[in-house]
Design a protein around this motif. Structure first.
Motif, PDB file in Angstrom:
ATOM      1  N   GLU A  48      -8.228 -13.401   8.179  1.00 28.84           N
ATOM      2  CA  GLU A  48      -6.989 -12.439   7.801  1.00 28.84           C
ATOM      3  C   GLU A  48      -6.650 -12.604   6.506  1.00 28.84           C
ATOM      4  O   GLU A  48      -6.305 -11.460   5.873  1.00 28.84           O
ATOM      5  CB  GLU A  48      -5.881 -13.186   8.645  1.00 28.84           C
ATOM      6  N   ARG A  49      -6.927 -13.762   5.800  1.00 31.98           N
ATOM      7  CA  ARG A  49      -6.737 -13.491   4.134  1.00 31.98           C
ATOM      8  C   ARG A  49      -7.542 -12.626   3.640  1.00 31.98           C
ATOM      9  O   ARG A  49      -7.151 -11.665   2.729  1.00 31.98           O
ATOM     10  CB  ARG A  49      -7.080 -14.813   3.634  1.00 31.98           C
ATOM     11  N   THR A  50      -9.012 -12.446   4.040  1.00 31.02           N
ATOM     12  CA  THR A  50      -9.680 -11.448   3.453  1.00 31.02           C
ATOM     13  C   THR A  50      -9.003  -9.859   3.723  1.00 31.02           C
ATOM     14  O   THR A  50      -9.425  -9.059   2.989  1.00 31.02           O
ATOM     15  CB  THR A  50     -11.337 -11.593   4.038  1.00 31.02           C
ATOM     16  N   TRP A  56      -4.765  -4.922  -0.038  1.00 32.66           N
ATOM     17  CA  TRP A  56      -4.047  -4.708  -1.076  1.00 32.66           C
ATOM     18  C   TRP A  56      -4.886  -4.194  -2.372  1.00 32.66           C
ATOM     19  O   TRP A  56      -4.476  -3.338  -3.288  1.00 32.66           O
ATOM     20  CB  TRP A  56      -3.534  -6.247  -1.556  1.00 32.66           C
ATOM     21  N   ALA A  57      -6.221  -4.545  -2.496  1.00 34.92           N
ATOM     22  CA  ALA A  57      -7.102  -3.716  -3.219  1.00 34.92           C
ATOM     23  C   ALA A  57      -7.276  -2.393  -3.088  1.00 34.92           C
ATOM     24  O   ALA A  57      -7.094  -1.425  -4.281  1.00 34.92           O
ATOM     25  CB  ALA A  57      -8.524  -4.353  -3.345  1.00 34.92           C
ATOM     26  N   TYR A  58      -7.195  -1.842  -1.661  1.00 34.35           N
ATOM     27  CA  TYR A  58      -6.910  -0.505  -1.445  1.00 34.35           C
ATOM     28  C   TYR A  58      -5.903   0.201  -1.867  1.00 34.35           C
ATOM     29  O   TYR A  58      -5.978   1.276  -2.549  1.00 34.35           O
ATOM     30  CB  TYR A  58      -7.411  -0.304   0.015  1.00 34.35           C
ATOM     31  N   MET A  59      -4.889  -0.633  -1.593  1.00 34.24           N
ATOM     32  CA  MET A  59      -3.544   0.291  -1.992  1.00 34.24           C
ATOM     33  C   MET A  59      -3.410   0.247  -3.772  1.00 34.24           C
ATOM     34  O   MET A  59      -2.870   1.241  -4.048  1.00 34.24           O
ATOM     35  CB  MET A  59      -2.337  -0.789  -1.463  1.00 34.24           C
TER      36      MET A  59
END
Length: 78
Positions: A48-50, A56-59
């Motif tokens: 889930e952390r990944t 977040w990286a995508y956003m």
């Protein structure tokens, strides 16, 4: 969490198909690419952390890309 990426893949597919029907081929290709990435991530069974860090990286990348496009490519009307 993996199921959420498959849901994101479904909605990006819908948006890509609508863009393709509206003759917006570049936008359609962008959303088809996102669909493939989201479906791939949805079936990787990561932690889930990944998944959260990936989202977040995508956003961050999408907001930076959108900001760049609206400021430098579209131009500011004077």
């Amino acid at each position: 969490m993996a199921r959420m990426f498959r849901v994101l893949g479904f909605w990006t597919l819908v948006i890509g198909l609508m863009a393709f029907a509206g003759d917006l081929f570049e936008m359609a290709l962008l959303f088809f690419f996102q669909t493939a990435v989201f479906f791939l991530l949805g079936y990787l069974n990561l932690t889930e952390r990944t998944y959260m860090l990936t989202f977040w990286a995508y956003m961050v990348l999408s907001f930076l890309g959108f900001t760049y496009w609206t400021i430098f490519e579209m131009g500011i009307p004077v």
